[in-house]
Design a protein around this motif. Sequence first.
Motif, PDB file in Angstrom:
ATOM      1  N   LYS A   1      29.935  51.094  12.963  1.00  0.00           N
ATOM      2  CA  LYS A   1      29.580  49.895  13.720  1.00  0.00           C
ATOM      3  C   LYS A   1      28.301  50.108  14.527  1.00  0.00           C
ATOM      4  CE  LYS A   1      33.544  47.674  12.940  1.00  0.00           C
ATOM      5  NZ  LYS A   1      33.804  47.848  11.561  1.00  0.00           N
TER       6      LYS A   1
ATOM      7  N   ALA B   1      33.929  48.779  29.035  1.00  0.00           N
ATOM      8  CA  ALA B   1      34.072  47.368  28.671  1.00  0.00           C
ATOM      9  C   ALA B   1      32.730  46.646  28.692  1.00  0.00           C
ATOM     10  CB  ALA B   1      35.054  46.681  29.614  1.00  0.00           C
TER      11      ALA B   1
ATOM     12  N   ALA C   1      30.469  48.135  25.843  1.00  0.00           N
ATOM     13  CA  ALA C   1      30.987  47.718  24.536  1.00  0.00           C
ATOM     14  C   ALA C   1      30.661  46.261  24.263  1.00  0.00           C
ATOM     15  CB  ALA C   1      32.487  47.953  24.470  1.00  0.00           C
ATOM     16  N   SER C   2      30.828  45.417  25.265  1.00  0.00           N
ATOM     17  CA  SER C   2      30.524  44.001  25.116  1.00  0.00           C
ATOM     18  C   SER C   2      29.042  43.786  24.825  1.00  0.00           C
ATOM     19  CB  SER C   2      30.925  43.256  26.391  1.00  0.00           C
ATOM     20  OG  SER C   2      30.587  41.901  26.297  1.00  0.00           O
TER      21      SER C   2
ATOM     22  N   VAL D   1      30.897  45.705  20.215  1.00  0.00           N
ATOM     23  CA  VAL D   1      31.953  46.543  19.639  1.00  0.00           C
ATOM     24  C   VAL D   1      33.125  46.596  20.609  1.00  0.00           C
ATOM     25  CG1 VAL D   1      30.362  47.989  18.284  1.00  0.00           C
ATOM     26  CG2 VAL D   1      30.974  48.682  20.602  1.00  0.00           C
ATOM     27  N   THR D   2      34.240  47.132  20.154  1.00  0.00           N
ATOM     28  CA  THR D   2      35.386  47.283  21.043  1.00  0.00           C
ATOM     29  C   THR D   2      35.215  48.523  21.916  1.00  0.00           C
ATOM     30  OG1 THR D   2      36.662  48.619  19.487  1.00  0.00           O
ATOM     31  CG2 THR D   2      36.911  46.212  19.328  1.00  0.00           C
ATOM     32  N   GLU D   3      35.981  48.565  22.990  1.00  0.00           N
ATOM     33  CA  GLU D   3      35.936  49.735  23.875  1.00  0.00           C
ATOM     34  C   GLU D   3      36.355  50.994  23.130  1.00  0.00           C
ATOM     35  OE1 GLU D   3      37.929  49.087  27.673  1.00  0.00           O
ATOM     36  OE2 GLU D   3      37.624  46.943  27.349  1.00  0.00           O
ATOM     37  N   ARG D   4      37.324  50.850  22.266  1.00  0.00           N
ATOM     38  CA  ARG D   4      37.810  52.000  21.492  1.00  0.00           C
ATOM     39  C   ARG D   4      36.719  52.552  20.567  1.00  0.00           C
ATOM     40  NH1 ARG D   4      43.481  52.044  18.146  1.00  0.00           N
ATOM     41  NH2 ARG D   4      43.331  54.193  17.458  1.00  0.00           N
ATOM     42  N   THR D   5      35.989  51.641  19.914  1.00  0.00           N
ATOM     43  CA  THR D   5      34.892  52.069  19.042  1.00  0.00           C
ATOM     44  C   THR D   5      33.813  52.776  19.851  1.00  0.00           C
ATOM     45  OG1 THR D   5      35.291  50.268  17.482  1.00  0.00           O
ATOM     46  CG2 THR D   5      33.091  51.253  17.456  1.00  0.00           C
TER      47      THR D   5
ATOM     48  N   ARG E   1      34.941  56.257  20.934  1.00  0.00           N
ATOM     49  CA  ARG E   1      34.897  57.190  19.803  1.00  0.00           C
ATOM     50  C   ARG E   1      33.465  57.633  19.530  1.00  0.00           C
ATOM     51  NH1 ARG E   1      36.685  54.075  15.763  1.00  0.00           N
ATOM     52  NH2 ARG E   1      34.559  53.560  15.205  1.00  0.00           N
TER      53      ARG E   1
END
Length: 67
Positions: free
Chosen positions: A17, A37, A40-41, A45-49, A52
């Motif tokens: 991503k 957060a 990521a926003s 992408v998501t916070e998890r992505t 990682r």
Amino acid sequence: MHHLNQSDVARRTVARKMNDETVALAAAQYEQGASLAVVASAFGVTERTLARELRRAGVATRPRRGW
């Protein structure tokens, strides 16, 4: 997977991503104090992505508030 391979069914490719450049930009924002957060926003992408990708880049993530 064996059956799919036998039947020559095309599989989706897994694409990252974020590329190395966007990870570096995100890491800089995160290290300046922005939350996972928010960063990521900003990168869609998501916070998890993001977490990682930051770990893969060697950036330590801060513990969640209250933990």
